[in-house]
Design a protein around this motif. Structure first.
Motif, PDB file in Angstrom:
ATOM      1  N   LEU A   4       0.891  -1.213  -0.024  1.00  0.00           N
ATOM      2  CA  LEU A   4       0.109   0.104  -0.160  1.00  0.00           C
ATOM      3  C   LEU A   4       0.727   1.355  -0.136  1.00  0.00           C
ATOM      4  O   LEU A   4       1.880   1.183   0.666  1.00  0.00           O
ATOM      5  N   PRO A   5       0.231   2.060  -0.533  1.00  0.00           N
ATOM      6  CA  PRO A   5       1.065   3.682  -0.576  1.00  0.00           C
ATOM      7  C   PRO A   5       0.960   4.154   0.759  1.00  0.00           C
ATOM      8  O   PRO A   5       0.411   3.885   1.618  1.00  0.00           O
ATOM      9  N   GLN A   6       2.047   4.948   0.951  1.00  0.00           N
ATOM     10  CA  GLN A   6       1.961   5.732   2.365  1.00  0.00           C
ATOM     11  C   GLN A   6       0.775   6.442   2.805  1.00  0.00           C
ATOM     12  O   GLN A   6       0.159   7.054   1.643  1.00  0.00           O
ATOM     13  N   GLY A   7       0.285   6.199   3.990  1.00  0.00           N
ATOM     14  CA  GLY A   7      -0.892   6.825   4.353  1.00  0.00           C
ATOM     15  C   GLY A   7      -2.046   5.782   4.212  1.00  0.00           C
ATOM     16  O   GLY A   7      -3.095   6.085   4.747  1.00  0.00           O
ATOM     17  N   HIS A  30      -8.318   1.463   3.777  1.00  0.00           N
ATOM     18  CA  HIS A  30      -8.746   2.866   4.189  1.00  0.00           C
ATOM     19  C   HIS A  30      -7.975   3.769   3.420  1.00  0.00           C
ATOM     20  O   HIS A  30      -6.624   3.667   3.415  1.00  0.00           O
ATOM     21  N   ILE A  31      -8.548   4.729   2.643  1.00  0.00           N
ATOM     22  CA  ILE A  31      -7.899   5.510   1.793  1.00  0.00           C
ATOM     23  C   ILE A  31      -7.881   6.983   2.231  1.00  0.00           C
ATOM     24  O   ILE A  31      -8.763   7.401   2.778  1.00  0.00           O
ATOM     25  N   PRO A  32      -6.624   7.595   2.262  1.00  0.00           N
ATOM     26  CA  PRO A  32      -6.590   8.741   2.780  1.00  0.00           C
ATOM     27  C   PRO A  32      -7.609   9.996   2.263  1.00  0.00           C
ATOM     28  O   PRO A  32      -7.878  10.020   1.040  1.00  0.00           O
ATOM     29  N   VAL A  33      -8.054  10.720   2.983  1.00  0.00           N
ATOM     30  CA  VAL A  33      -8.890  11.762   2.611  1.00  0.00           C
ATOM     31  C   VAL A  33      -8.580  12.823   1.540  1.00  0.00           C
ATOM     32  O   VAL A  33      -9.323  13.137   0.632  1.00  0.00           O
TER      33      VAL A  33
END
Length: 91
Positions: A20-23, A41-44
């Motif tokens: 997963l990408p950072q965050g 969970h994907i960053p806002v």
């Protein structure tokens, strides 16, 4: 948890921690009637289509994930809202 390459929870958890990408983060894998599932969970502040993002996070065919499971549902959550899930299948 002890490292065990035959444990589906361990293998899927390790895959997402590394891929997963950072965050971004995924919940611990859970068994469901169709196989295994995670909430992604994907960053806002991310921009794009959350369903497409879930699709892009499926393990590649050569991943160790497919040695221990046949199916993985990814349920994206973005801006505290659930989006359409995507079912990754062993090829």
């Amino acid at each position: 948890m002890q490292k065990d390459q035959g444990d589906p929870r361990y293998v899927v958890r390790e895959y997402f921690q590394q891929a997963l990408p950072q965050g971004w983060w995924a919940t611990d894998p859970m068994r469901d009637p169709w196989g295994w599932s995670v909430d992604l969970h994907i960053p806002v502040d991310w921009r794009g289509n959350p369903a497409s993002a879930a699709m892009a996070q499926c393990p590649p065919p050569e991943s160790d994930v497919w040695l221990v499971i046949e199916s993985l549902s990814i349920h994206p959550i973005w801006k505290t809202a659930p989006w359409a899930s995507y079912q990754c299948l062993k090829r």
